[in-house]
Design a protein around this motif. Structure first.
Motif, PDB file in Angstrom:
ATOM      1  N   ARG A  28      17.010 -22.954  29.122  1.00 22.15           N
ATOM      2  CA  ARG A  28      18.155 -22.920  28.214  1.00 22.15           C
ATOM      3  C   ARG A  28      18.009 -21.706  27.300  1.00 22.15           C
ATOM      4  N   GLY A  29      19.103 -21.314  26.683  1.00 17.71           N
ATOM      5  CA  GLY A  29      19.078 -20.188  25.767  1.00 17.71           C
ATOM      6  C   GLY A  29      20.436 -19.535  25.688  1.00 17.71           C
ATOM      7  N   ASN A  30      20.534 -18.470  24.890  1.00 19.67           N
ATOM      8  CA  ASN A  30      21.852 -17.846  24.699  1.00 19.67           C
ATOM      9  C   ASN A  30      22.338 -17.106  25.939  1.00 19.67           C
ATOM     10  N   CYS A  41      21.960 -18.633  28.986  1.00 20.08           N
ATOM     11  CA  CYS A  41      22.324 -19.711  29.922  1.00 20.08           C
ATOM     12  C   CYS A  41      22.519 -21.012  29.138  1.00 20.08           C
ATOM     13  N   PRO A  42      23.559 -21.089  28.295  1.00 22.92           N
ATOM     14  CA  PRO A  42      23.725 -22.276  27.447  1.00 22.92           C
ATOM     15  C   PRO A  42      23.867 -23.577  28.213  1.00 22.92           C
ATOM     16  N   ASP A  43      24.375 -23.517  29.434  1.00 24.57           N
ATOM     17  CA  ASP A  43      24.498 -24.729  30.249  1.00 24.57           C
ATOM     18  C   ASP A  43      23.401 -24.849  31.297  1.00 24.57           C
ATOM     19  N   GLY A  81      30.729 -16.435  31.030  1.00 27.13           N
ATOM     20  CA  GLY A  81      29.388 -16.803  30.592  1.00 27.13           C
ATOM     21  C   GLY A  81      28.678 -15.601  29.984  1.00 27.13           C
ATOM     22  N   PRO A  82      27.634 -15.842  29.186  1.00 31.71           N
ATOM     23  CA  PRO A  82      26.931 -14.741  28.503  1.00 31.71           C
ATOM     24  C   PRO A  82      26.394 -13.668  29.441  1.00 31.71           C
ATOM     25  N   ARG A 129      16.632 -15.928  27.175  1.00 33.51           N
ATOM     26  CA  ARG A 129      17.542 -15.458  26.132  1.00 33.51           C
ATOM     27  C   ARG A 129      17.656 -13.936  26.147  1.00 33.51           C
ATOM     28  N   ASP A 155      23.820 -12.225  17.373  1.00 28.76           N
ATOM     29  CA  ASP A 155      25.046 -12.969  17.664  1.00 28.76           C
ATOM     30  C   ASP A 155      26.299 -12.164  17.346  1.00 28.76           C
TER      31      ASP A 155
END
Length: 578
Positions: free
Chosen positions: A385-387, A389-391, A498-499, A519, A524
């Motif tokens: 998880r992380g910014n 791959c939030p899902d 997606g990011p 991440r 941000d």
């Protein structure tokens, strides 16, 4: 033989009908030489076969179907074979995964629309197994899976070679001059030397084992080689068993329970199975209403060691695994250590514990014991998880390089796999061993179909310098036969905003597998500014199946199924139009 006639069977809505309707159904069937006595109420068993010469792994399933028929006749049923499409990863473009859902729809509708009381599912290559399980689960008639079995071990110059796995190795040898074109051409003929699917622990072997672990395949049947006579014995036994399952009303909904899925997840970790199992199990769970989240695949495997020493993570191949005791030996080991549920019922009508009781581990180098595992607990699939791959995203730790599981490096971004391949052999490519290769627009919607492109080969200049692995990050999938430190299934994918779509060359990417993190070291505010500038890619498809797919496919963390196919639709008999 027990009298298995029953006027209330589902098939009797067709063959037991009175008047014109029944006459039409029976008379047309009799043009195949069936006598009137086979329409007496005995179970009608469909044999769904994905045999196709366009799917080499499945090409022999017509012969497997004949063995199933023998078993059905022996038990007093009426076997009726019918074809399905074959989603062979070996030839289909852009990827067989694009068509998994289509095949699942076809299997579901064929079972529901025809006079069947139960079905035997014959599969081989990766996507055929989950597609058939998904379709059958949605109908919920008694069903048993028979996979076609792995190929015999490949043999090249005195060494075992594994399908898929050695493709990547031979490619590296070719690029670095360790192998000539002529040697490579000869070697490819040594790799696939019999009927069957990949004999490495790729996705085909993984999903065969997963089907057995779920309880949908007879014990021990996942590993018998395709050309071993016992593969046909297994098929014949499945034919006999499905007739009894109809009488017992033993349906997938009784077998595919939450505990069964937990068993499959842990078995996948113990065998060093493919990351593709994550997507297929999640999709299948959605068909039967079992809540299965991405984090389950991390939480449930932390205590599970890798017990099976097979390529791509290890040394041996499926033929060796079979002779060492096969999946029952693995499950017995896990059960003895309290890592499996023993109570779930299986297609045998017995529980997992009862099925595994006679299992024996014959070779402890191929199937290692729980107290001396091939790889320690916690080396299975990890969910990140992380910014970035939030899902969620996944990585197969057993196939990765330990020194790269914690890594920080600059991104080198490619907007498609093709863009990377176009420059991968360029000696001037601006990368080094610390670079993180980012491949995007390879997800379910973006490619479309989420192809197995994430484990792109290393740049030629690094291979020649002796570098054997580097971190790669992608919203696509990786072949179960592949290896390397590759982060997969980054969700949400780039094509939906997606990011991953916001990453730029040089951005620091941090991979922390022990901390379960992935991440981007970009603040941000900067990411928000980039998001304001981002525009979604233009729709490429306006009609046909691919349009349907891109409009309705869910993200990887939901199994990349169609949202409208979640849940079952039952097996209600369609209206009689005659």
């Amino acid at each position: 033989m027990t009298d298995r006639r029953n006027a209330n069977r589902r098939s009797q809505a067709w063959f037991g009908a009175q008047g014109r309707s029944g006459m039409l159904y029976r008379s047309w069937m009799r043009n195949q030489g069936f006598g009137h006595e086979v329409f007496d109420g005995r179970p009608v068993i469909g044999i769904a076969t994905s045999a196709s010469e366009l799917a080499p792994c499945n090409a022999h399933l017509t012969r497997v179907a004949e063995a199933v028929k023998r078993g059905v006749w022996q038990a007093g049923g009426l076997p009726l074979q019918f074809p399905t499409m074959a989603t062979g990863e070996t030839l289909m473009r852009p990827t067989a995964m694009l068509y998994r859902n289509l095949m699942a729809m076809e299997v579901e509708e064929l079972i529901r629309a025809n006079p069947l009381d139960g079905v035997v599912l014959l599969s081989g290559c990766d996507k055929t197994t989950p597609a058939m399980l998904m379709g059958a689960a949605s109908v919920d008639l008694p069903a048993v899976m028979v996979t076609g079995g792995p190929m015999l071990n490949g043999k090249y110059r005195g060494q075992d070679v594994g399908s898929g796995t050695h493709v990547w190795k031979f490619e590296e040898d070719l690029k670095t001059g360790r192998m000539t074109e002529e040697e490579c051409f000869f070697a490819e003929g040594c790799m696939a030397r019999s009927d069957g699917h990949c004999m490495t622990m790729g996705t085909a072997s993984t999903m065969a084992c997963v089907a057995e672990a779920l309880g949908m395949q007879l014990p021990g049947s996942a590993a018998w080689p395709a050309v071993d006579s016992r593969r046909m014995e297994t098929a014949q036994a499945a034919g006999r068993r499905i007739v009894h399952m109809v009488e017992e009303e033993l349906r997938p909904s009784r077998i595919l329970t939450r505990e069964a899925f937990e068993n499959a997840i842990r078995v996948n970790a113990a065998i060093g199975g493919s990351t593709n199992a994550v997507i297929h199990l999640t999709a299948l769970a959605g068909r039967v209403g079992v809540e299965l989240g991405l984090d389950d695949f991390d939480r449930l495997v932390r205590e599970v060691p890798t017990l099976v020493n097979l390529m791509p993570s290890g040394t041996y191949l499926m033929e060796d695994f079979c002779y060492a005791g096969g999946l029952p030996a693995v499950m017995a080991e896990l059960l003895g250590g309290g890592l499996l549920h023993g109570g779930p019922v299986t297609v045998t009508g017995r529980t997992v514990a009862e099925n595994t009781a006679p299992a024996e581990r014959v070779d402890s180098d191929v199937i290692t014991p729980l107290d001396a595992p091939f790889q320690p607990a916690g080396t299975g699939i990890a969910v990140l998880r992380g910014n970035l791959c939030p899902d969620g995203a996944v990585i197969k730790q057993s196939a990765a390089s330990p020194h790269l599981l914690t890594h920080r490096g600059p991104a080198r971004v490619f907007d498609s796999p093709e863009a990377y391949h176009a420059v991968a052999d360029d000696p001037g490519l601006d990368v080094d061993e610390n670079t993180v290769i980012v491949i995007r627009n390879a997800g379910p919607k973006g490619y479309p179909g989420m192809p197995e492109v994430s484990n792109v080969p290393l740049p030629a200049k690094l291979l020649k310098a002796g570098i054997t692995d580097m971190v790669r990050v992608c919203d696509g999938r990786m072949s179960g036969t592949g290896y390397g430190t590759v982060v997969l299934h980054v969700t949400p994918e780039a094509a939906v905003g997606g990011p991953l779509a916001l990453v730029r060359d040089g951005d620091p990417v941090v991979l922390d597998v022990p901390g379960r993190a992935l991440r981007l070291d970009v603040d941000d505010a900067e990411l928000a500014r980039r998001r304001q500038e981002w525009t979604p890619p233009a729709e490429r498809y306006v009609s046909g199946y691919t349009w349907l797919y891109t409009q309705h496919v869910e993200q990887a963390d939901r199994g990349a199924d169609f949202g409208f196919l979640r849940g079952g639709r039952g097996h209600e008999v369609p209206r009689d139009s005659h």
